[in-house]
Motif scaffolding. Structure first.
Motif, PDB file in Angstrom:
ATOM      1  N   CYS A  99      32.036  52.674  27.791  1.00  0.00           N
ATOM      2  CA  CYS A  99      32.517  52.577  29.271  1.00  0.00           C
ATOM      3  C   CYS A  99      31.205  51.943  29.810  1.00  0.00           C
ATOM      4  CB  CYS A  99      32.361  54.110  29.740  1.00  0.00           C
ATOM      5  SG  CYS A  99      33.042  53.903  31.456  1.00  0.00           S
ATOM      6  N   GLU A 100      31.451  50.698  30.277  1.00  0.00           N
ATOM      7  CA  GLU A 100      30.166  49.787  30.950  1.00  0.00           C
ATOM      8  C   GLU A 100      30.692  49.018  32.243  1.00  0.00           C
ATOM      9  OE1 GLU A 100      26.262  48.707  30.844  1.00  0.00           O
ATOM     10  OE2 GLU A 100      26.988  49.758  29.196  1.00  0.00           O
ATOM     11  N   GLU A 101      29.972  49.179  33.325  1.00  0.00           N
ATOM     12  CA  GLU A 101      30.383  48.300  34.449  1.00  0.00           C
ATOM     13  C   GLU A 101      29.286  47.175  34.274  1.00  0.00           C
ATOM     14  OE1 GLU A 101      30.258  50.778  37.794  1.00  0.00           O
ATOM     15  OE2 GLU A 101      31.674  51.870  37.207  1.00  0.00           O
ATOM     16  N   ILE A 102      29.770  45.806  34.409  1.00  0.00           N
ATOM     17  CA  ILE A 102      29.323  44.603  34.578  1.00  0.00           C
ATOM     18  C   ILE A 102      29.490  44.094  36.035  1.00  0.00           C
ATOM     19  CG2 ILE A 102      29.187  42.338  33.846  1.00  0.00           C
ATOM     20  CD1 ILE A 102      30.660  43.251  31.166  1.00  0.00           C
ATOM     21  N   VAL A 103      28.309  44.181  36.719  1.00  0.00           N
ATOM     22  CA  VAL A 103      28.617  43.884  38.231  1.00  0.00           C
ATOM     23  C   VAL A 103      27.636  42.511  38.585  1.00  0.00           C
ATOM     24  CG1 VAL A 103      28.163  44.999  40.537  1.00  0.00           C
ATOM     25  CG2 VAL A 103      28.828  46.553  38.780  1.00  0.00           C
ATOM     26  N   TRP A 104      28.110  41.628  39.338  1.00  0.00           N
ATOM     27  CA  TRP A 104      27.602  40.497  39.950  1.00  0.00           C
ATOM     28  C   TRP A 104      27.597  40.348  41.313  1.00  0.00           C
ATOM     29  CZ3 TRP A 104      31.675  40.169  36.560  1.00  0.00           C
ATOM     30  CH2 TRP A 104      33.170  39.874  37.049  1.00  0.00           C
ATOM     31  N   SER A 105      28.315  41.571  42.167  1.00  0.00           N
ATOM     32  CA  SER A 105      27.812  41.675  43.640  1.00  0.00           C
ATOM     33  C   SER A 105      28.008  42.926  43.932  1.00  0.00           C
ATOM     34  CB  SER A 105      29.135  40.733  44.232  1.00  0.00           C
ATOM     35  OG  SER A 105      29.113  40.936  45.629  1.00  0.00           O
ATOM     36  N   LYS A 106      27.073  43.434  44.685  1.00  0.00           N
ATOM     37  CA  LYS A 106      26.932  44.758  45.098  1.00  0.00           C
ATOM     38  C   LYS A 106      26.720  44.770  46.775  1.00  0.00           C
ATOM     39  CE  LYS A 106      24.283  46.172  41.266  1.00  0.00           C
ATOM     40  NZ  LYS A 106      22.825  46.973  40.611  1.00  0.00           N
ATOM     41  N   GLY A 107      27.913  45.677  47.305  1.00  0.00           N
ATOM     42  CA  GLY A 107      27.855  45.915  48.657  1.00  0.00           C
ATOM     43  C   GLY A 107      28.487  44.929  49.371  1.00  0.00           C
ATOM     44  N   ARG A 108      28.415  44.931  50.839  1.00  0.00           N
ATOM     45  CA  ARG A 108      29.335  44.246  51.573  1.00  0.00           C
ATOM     46  C   ARG A 108      28.563  43.204  52.535  1.00  0.00           C
ATOM     47  NH1 ARG A 108      34.426  45.603  51.951  1.00  0.00           N
ATOM     48  NH2 ARG A 108      34.845  45.021  53.996  1.00  0.00           N
ATOM     49  N   THR A 109      27.247  42.932  52.279  1.00  0.00           N
ATOM     50  CA  THR A 109      26.373  42.150  53.167  1.00  0.00           C
ATOM     51  C   THR A 109      27.034  40.651  52.702  1.00  0.00           C
ATOM     52  OG1 THR A 109      24.800  41.441  51.377  1.00  0.00           O
ATOM     53  CG2 THR A 109      24.227  43.373  52.843  1.00  0.00           C
ATOM     54  N   LYS A 110      26.691  39.789  53.806  1.00  0.00           N
ATOM     55  CA  LYS A 110      27.336  38.435  53.823  1.00  0.00           C
ATOM     56  C   LYS A 110      26.768  37.754  52.532  1.00  0.00           C
ATOM     57  CE  LYS A 110      27.746  34.040  56.402  1.00  0.00           C
ATOM     58  NZ  LYS A 110      27.258  33.451  57.514  1.00  0.00           N
ATOM     59  N   ALA A 111      25.655  37.939  51.996  1.00  0.00           N
ATOM     60  CA  ALA A 111      25.069  37.595  50.760  1.00  0.00           C
ATOM     61  C   ALA A 111      25.557  38.020  49.518  1.00  0.00           C
ATOM     62  CB  ALA A 111      23.419  37.708  50.762  1.00  0.00           C
ATOM     63  N   GLU A 112      25.945  39.423  49.557  1.00  0.00           N
ATOM     64  CA  GLU A 112      26.585  39.889  48.431  1.00  0.00           C
ATOM     65  C   GLU A 112      28.130  39.319  48.039  1.00  0.00           C
ATOM     66  OE1 GLU A 112      25.299  41.707  45.709  1.00  0.00           O
ATOM     67  OE2 GLU A 112      23.610  40.789  46.629  1.00  0.00           O
ATOM     68  N   LEU A 113      28.697  39.405  49.377  1.00  0.00           N
ATOM     69  CA  LEU A 113      30.245  38.788  49.459  1.00  0.00           C
ATOM     70  C   LEU A 113      30.237  37.503  49.158  1.00  0.00           C
ATOM     71  CD1 LEU A 113      31.377  40.658  52.776  1.00  0.00           C
ATOM     72  CD2 LEU A 113      31.922  41.283  50.474  1.00  0.00           C
ATOM     73  N   ALA A 114      29.229  36.833  49.233  1.00  0.00           N
ATOM     74  CA  ALA A 114      29.339  35.393  48.784  1.00  0.00           C
ATOM     75  C   ALA A 114      29.196  35.123  47.305  1.00  0.00           C
ATOM     76  CB  ALA A 114      28.252  34.515  49.480  1.00  0.00           C
ATOM     77  N   LYS A 115      28.844  36.245  46.577  1.00  0.00           N
ATOM     78  CA  LYS A 115      28.675  36.318  45.240  1.00  0.00           C
ATOM     79  C   LYS A 115      29.997  36.738  44.466  1.00  0.00           C
ATOM     80  CE  LYS A 115      23.854  37.683  45.170  1.00  0.00           C
ATOM     81  NZ  LYS A 115      23.082  38.914  44.866  1.00  0.00           N
ATOM     82  N   GLN A 116      30.784  37.301  45.428  1.00  0.00           N
ATOM     83  CA  GLN A 116      32.220  37.605  44.655  1.00  0.00           C
ATOM     84  C   GLN A 116      33.066  36.437  43.865  1.00  0.00           C
ATOM     85  OE1 GLN A 116      34.367  40.056  47.620  1.00  0.00           O
ATOM     86  NE2 GLN A 116      33.231  41.702  46.870  1.00  0.00           N
ATOM     87  N   THR A 117      33.684  36.847  43.239  1.00  0.00           N
ATOM     88  CA  THR A 117      34.834  36.105  42.741  1.00  0.00           C
ATOM     89  C   THR A 117      36.063  36.379  43.049  1.00  0.00           C
ATOM     90  OG1 THR A 117      34.686  37.225  40.521  1.00  0.00           O
ATOM     91  CG2 THR A 117      33.307  34.935  40.594  1.00  0.00           C
ATOM     92  N   THR A 118      37.194  36.161  42.744  1.00  0.00           N
ATOM     93  CA  THR A 118      38.476  36.477  42.995  1.00  0.00           C
ATOM     94  C   THR A 118      39.399  37.163  41.761  1.00  0.00           C
ATOM     95  OG1 THR A 118      39.629  34.396  42.944  1.00  0.00           O
ATOM     96  CG2 THR A 118      38.557  35.011  44.891  1.00  0.00           C
ATOM     97  N   TRP A 119      40.214  38.167  42.319  1.00  0.00           N
ATOM     98  CA  TRP A 119      41.299  38.934  41.525  1.00  0.00           C
ATOM     99  C   TRP A 119      42.439  38.219  42.444  1.00  0.00           C
ATOM    100  CZ3 TRP A 119      41.534  41.931  37.139  1.00  0.00           C
ATOM    101  CH2 TRP A 119      42.855  42.476  36.735  1.00  0.00           C
ATOM    102  N   SER A 120      43.395  37.726  41.575  1.00  0.00           N
ATOM    103  CA  SER A 120      44.762  37.566  42.426  1.00  0.00           C
ATOM    104  C   SER A 120      45.766  37.864  41.741  1.00  0.00           C
ATOM    105  CB  SER A 120      44.579  36.260  43.250  1.00  0.00           C
ATOM    106  OG  SER A 120      44.630  35.119  42.022  1.00  0.00           O
ATOM    107  N   SER A 121      46.980  38.008  42.093  1.00  0.00           N
ATOM    108  CA  SER A 121      48.329  37.955  41.537  1.00  0.00           C
ATOM    109  C   SER A 121      49.442  37.464  42.637  1.00  0.00           C
ATOM    110  CB  SER A 121      48.764  39.558  40.911  1.00  0.00           C
ATOM    111  OG  SER A 121      49.071  40.193  42.352  1.00  0.00           O
ATOM    112  N   SER A 122      50.574  37.709  41.992  1.00  0.00           N
ATOM    113  CA  SER A 122      51.498  37.107  43.250  1.00  0.00           C
ATOM    114  C   SER A 122      51.732  37.957  44.344  1.00  0.00           C
ATOM    115  CB  SER A 122      52.819  37.018  42.540  1.00  0.00           C
ATOM    116  OG  SER A 122      53.409  38.086  41.936  1.00  0.00           O
ATOM    117  N   LYS A 123      51.290  39.234  44.106  1.00  0.00           N
ATOM    118  CA  LYS A 123      51.397  40.134  45.329  1.00  0.00           C
ATOM    119  C   LYS A 123      49.960  40.578  45.998  1.00  0.00           C
ATOM    120  CE  LYS A 123      55.333  42.295  43.093  1.00  0.00           C
ATOM    121  NZ  LYS A 123      55.970  43.534  42.770  1.00  0.00           N
ATOM    122  N   ASP A 124      48.767  40.336  45.680  1.00  0.00           N
ATOM    123  CA  ASP A 124      47.818  40.817  45.795  1.00  0.00           C
ATOM    124  C   ASP A 124      46.400  39.811  45.702  1.00  0.00           C
ATOM    125  OD1 ASP A 124      45.759  42.837  46.605  1.00  0.00           O
ATOM    126  OD2 ASP A 124      45.879  43.766  44.990  1.00  0.00           O
TER     127      ASP A 124
END
Length: 90
Positions: A5-30
């Motif tokens: 059980c391991e978490e691999i994290v590349w973006s922490k929190g909701r600051t503008k700088a951290e949100l810019a590091k996020q990638t995307t998760w998408s599906s036809s509904k989400d």
């Protein structure tokens, strides 16, 4: 029972700088910003589970499973993709 059980994290929190590091998760509904992945597997499983981590934490309704017998192929393909991207940055 043994597990991984391991978490691999590349973006922490909701600051503008951290949100810019996020990638995307998408599906036809989400759609969601992706901050990381949680890897979970037990010794009795035939698959490895990957669960999305968003800026709000682990999102248990966003997950995928990879069959254990395909892990090497997935890793090999990911490494090929990494080498391709890195070679274009030089």
């Amino acid at each position: 029972m043994n597990s991984v059980c391991e978490e691999i994290v590349w973006s922490k929190g909701r600051t503008k700088a951290e949100l810019a590091k996020q990638t995307t998760w998408s599906s036809s509904k989400d759609w969601s910003g992706l901050s990381g992945l949680k890897v979970l597997c037990f010794d009795h499983n035939t698959h490895v589970g990957l669960t999305a981590i968003t800026s709000q934490g682990v999102s248990h309704n966003k997950y995928l499973q990879i069959p254990v017998d395909k892990i090497d192929e997935v890793c090999k393909t990911l490494m090929q993709a990494k080498k391709l991207v890195e070679s274009n940055k030089q």
